[in-house]
Design an enzyme around this catalytic site. Structure first.
Site, PDB file in Angstrom:
ATOM      1  N   GLU A   1       0.836  -1.199   0.000  1.00 32.60           N
ATOM      2  CA  GLU A   1       0.000   0.000   0.000  1.00 32.60           C
ATOM      3  C   GLU A   1       0.872   1.249   0.000  1.00 32.60           C
ATOM      4  O   GLU A   1       1.975   1.254   0.551  1.00 32.60           O
ATOM      5  CB  GLU A   1      -0.942  -0.043   1.219  1.00 32.60           C
ATOM      6  N   ASP A   2       0.364   2.306  -0.589  1.00 38.39           N
ATOM      7  CA  ASP A   2       1.152   3.533  -0.676  1.00 38.39           C
ATOM      8  C   ASP A   2       1.305   4.224   0.671  1.00 38.39           C
ATOM      9  O   ASP A   2       2.382   4.671   1.028  1.00 38.39           O
ATOM     10  CB  ASP A   2       0.590   4.494  -1.741  1.00 38.39           C
ATOM     11  N   ILE A   3       0.195   4.330   1.410  1.00 43.34           N
ATOM     12  CA  ILE A   3       0.268   5.117   2.644  1.00 43.34           C
ATOM     13  C   ILE A   3      -0.680   4.598   3.709  1.00 43.34           C
ATOM     14  O   ILE A   3      -1.754   4.088   3.404  1.00 43.34           O
ATOM     15  CB  ILE A   3      -0.029   6.611   2.327  1.00 43.34           C
ATOM     16  N   ILE A   4      -0.242   4.718   4.962  1.00 47.92           N
ATOM     17  CA  ILE A   4      -1.142   4.462   6.081  1.00 47.92           C
ATOM     18  C   ILE A   4      -1.281   5.778   6.824  1.00 47.92           C
ATOM     19  O   ILE A   4      -0.311   6.358   7.292  1.00 47.92           O
ATOM     20  CB  ILE A   4      -0.680   3.275   6.973  1.00 47.92           C
ATOM     21  N   ASP A   5      -2.526   6.255   6.856  1.00 43.08           N
ATOM     22  CA  ASP A   5      -2.822   7.572   7.406  1.00 43.08           C
ATOM     23  C   ASP A   5      -3.693   7.362   8.661  1.00 43.08           C
ATOM     24  O   ASP A   5      -3.167   7.033   9.724  1.00 43.08           O
ATOM     25  CB  ASP A   5      -3.510   8.389   6.302  1.00 43.08           C
ATOM     26  N   THR A   6      -4.993   7.513   8.556  1.00 42.21           N
ATOM     27  CA  THR A   6      -5.850   7.216   9.718  1.00 42.21           C
ATOM     28  C   THR A   6      -5.839   5.728  10.028  1.00 42.21           C
ATOM     29  O   THR A   6      -6.114   5.316  11.154  1.00 42.21           O
ATOM     30  CB  THR A   6      -7.315   7.631   9.450  1.00 42.21           C
ATOM     31  N   GLY A   7      -5.537   4.907   9.017  1.00 42.96           N
ATOM     32  CA  GLY A   7      -5.523   3.461   9.174  1.00 42.96           C
ATOM     33  C   GLY A   7      -6.837   2.816   8.757  1.00 42.96           C
ATOM     34  O   GLY A   7      -6.959   1.590   8.752  1.00 42.96           O
TER      35      GLY A   7
ATOM     36  N   LYS B   1       1.976   7.988   7.983  1.00 47.90           N
ATOM     37  CA  LYS B   1       1.692   9.235   8.709  1.00 47.90           C
ATOM     38  C   LYS B   1       1.279   8.792  10.115  1.00 47.90           C
ATOM     39  O   LYS B   1       0.103   8.759  10.465  1.00 47.90           O
ATOM     40  CB  LYS B   1       0.538   9.991   8.038  1.00 47.90           C
TER      41      LYS B   1
ATOM     42  N   ASP C   1      -1.767  10.938  -5.536  1.00 53.77           N
ATOM     43  CA  ASP C   1      -2.476  11.899  -6.376  1.00 53.77           C
ATOM     44  C   ASP C   1      -3.135  12.980  -5.552  1.00 53.77           C
ATOM     45  O   ASP C   1      -3.367  12.826  -4.351  1.00 53.77           O
ATOM     46  CB  ASP C   1      -3.570  11.189  -7.173  1.00 53.77           C
TER      47      ASP C   1
HETATM   48  P1  IMP Z   1      -6.396   6.123   5.562  1.00 52.20           P
HETATM   49  O1  IMP Z   1      -7.573   5.253   5.283  1.00 52.20           O
HETATM   50  O2  IMP Z   1      -6.784   7.370   6.294  1.00 52.20           O
HETATM   51  O3  IMP Z   1      -5.257   5.420   6.227  1.00 52.20           O
HETATM   52  O4  IMP Z   1      -5.914   6.702   4.184  1.00 52.20           O
HETATM   53  C1  IMP Z   1      -5.285   5.944   3.258  1.00 52.20           C
HETATM   54  C2  IMP Z   1      -5.591   6.469   1.880  1.00 52.20           C
HETATM   55  O5  IMP Z   1      -5.672   7.882   1.868  1.00 52.20           O
HETATM   56  C3  IMP Z   1      -4.470   6.112   0.943  1.00 52.20           C
HETATM   57  O6  IMP Z   1      -4.741   4.921   0.263  1.00 52.20           O
HETATM   58  C4  IMP Z   1      -4.387   7.314   0.009  1.00 52.20           C
HETATM   59  O7  IMP Z   1      -5.160   7.063  -1.132  1.00 52.20           O
HETATM   60  C5  IMP Z   1      -5.007   8.458   0.763  1.00 52.20           C
HETATM   61  N1  IMP Z   1      -4.014   9.423   1.285  1.00 52.20           N
HETATM   62  C6  IMP Z   1      -3.715   9.670   2.591  1.00 52.20           C
HETATM   63  N2  IMP Z   1      -2.781  10.627   2.703  1.00 52.20           N
HETATM   64  C7  IMP Z   1      -2.478  11.014   1.443  1.00 52.20           C
HETATM   65  C8  IMP Z   1      -1.535  11.975   0.911  1.00 52.20           C
HETATM   66  O8  IMP Z   1      -0.797  12.674   1.619  1.00 52.20           O
HETATM   67  N3  IMP Z   1      -1.518  12.067  -0.454  1.00 52.20           N
HETATM   68  C9  IMP Z   1      -2.294  11.324  -1.262  1.00 52.20           C
HETATM   69  N4  IMP Z   1      -3.172  10.406  -0.809  1.00 52.20           N
HETATM   70  C10 IMP Z   1      -3.258  10.251   0.527  1.00 52.20           C
HETATM   71 MG    MG Z   2      -4.525   4.401  -1.903  1.00 51.20          MG
END
Ligand code: IMP
Ligand code: MG
Length: 171
Positions: free
Chosen positions: A95-101, A127, A155
């Protein structure tokens, strides 16, 4: 995109991926795995890391959606499931990123329900300080603060994925 600043160069990404690919080869020594790339964002990262790995793998993709603009909506829906039978198999999620999860929590639960032997997560960016769900990445390339990243798969409203480095939008 003229307000885009470089966060990680192509060379930095390449070097870090080489280290992570080596660690993954150690993890899965002698095993055949199913590598699941989360569409669309992780395509660039997944291709590059898989090419650096020696582990025998079956490649599959899964697509979810949840994100609008720069803020996650939080509700994750499955748009495309994997095709491989992962029962009893070792699954590696790319996966590209883990943000909120929220996305990876959904993806992991979804895959676990198929009865695999294991599900591990490998991310390009973490993050860490934004987490809302109890989930962590097992292998991560770069930990960042709350910056919105663009490029190398990331993106902003659909564009910027083909920029070859990881940039961030200066607020
Ligand atoms: P989560 O569900 O909040 O962990 O977010 C994950 C998804 O949010 C990723 O698959 C990305 O598509 C998108 N995302 C979160 N942060 C960024 C960012 O800084 N740039 C682009 N896409 C992001
Ligand atoms: Mg994504």
């Amino acid at each position: 995109m003229d307000n885009l600043k470089v966060l990680f160069t192509q060379d930095e990404i390449d070097k870090r991926e080489t280290q992570i690919a080596k660690a993954l080869d150690e993890e899965y020594k002698g095993k055949e795995i199913v590598a699941v790339c989360i569409l669309n964002g992780a395509v660039f990262f997944a291709v590059d890391i898989m090419k650096k790995m020696e582990t025998v793998l079956v490649f599959d993709t899964l697509q979810v959606s949840s994100y609008v603009g720069t803020e996650s909506t939080g509700n994750v829906v499955l748009k495309k499931d994997i095709e491989a039978d992962v029962k009893g198999k070792d699954v590696l999620v790319l996966e590209d990123i883990i943000d909120t999860g929220k996305t990876l929590k959904f993806v992991k639960d979804h895959l676990m329900a198929k009865g695999p032997n294991s599900v591990k997560i490998c991310t390009l960016v973490d993050k860490k300080y934004r987490r809302e769900e109890k989930i962590e990445s097992d292998y991560n390339c770069f930990t960042i603060e709350n910056k919105f990243v663009v490029g190398y798969g990331f993106d902003i409203d659909g564009v910027g994925r083909n920029i070859p480095y990881i940039g961030y939008i200066e607020e």
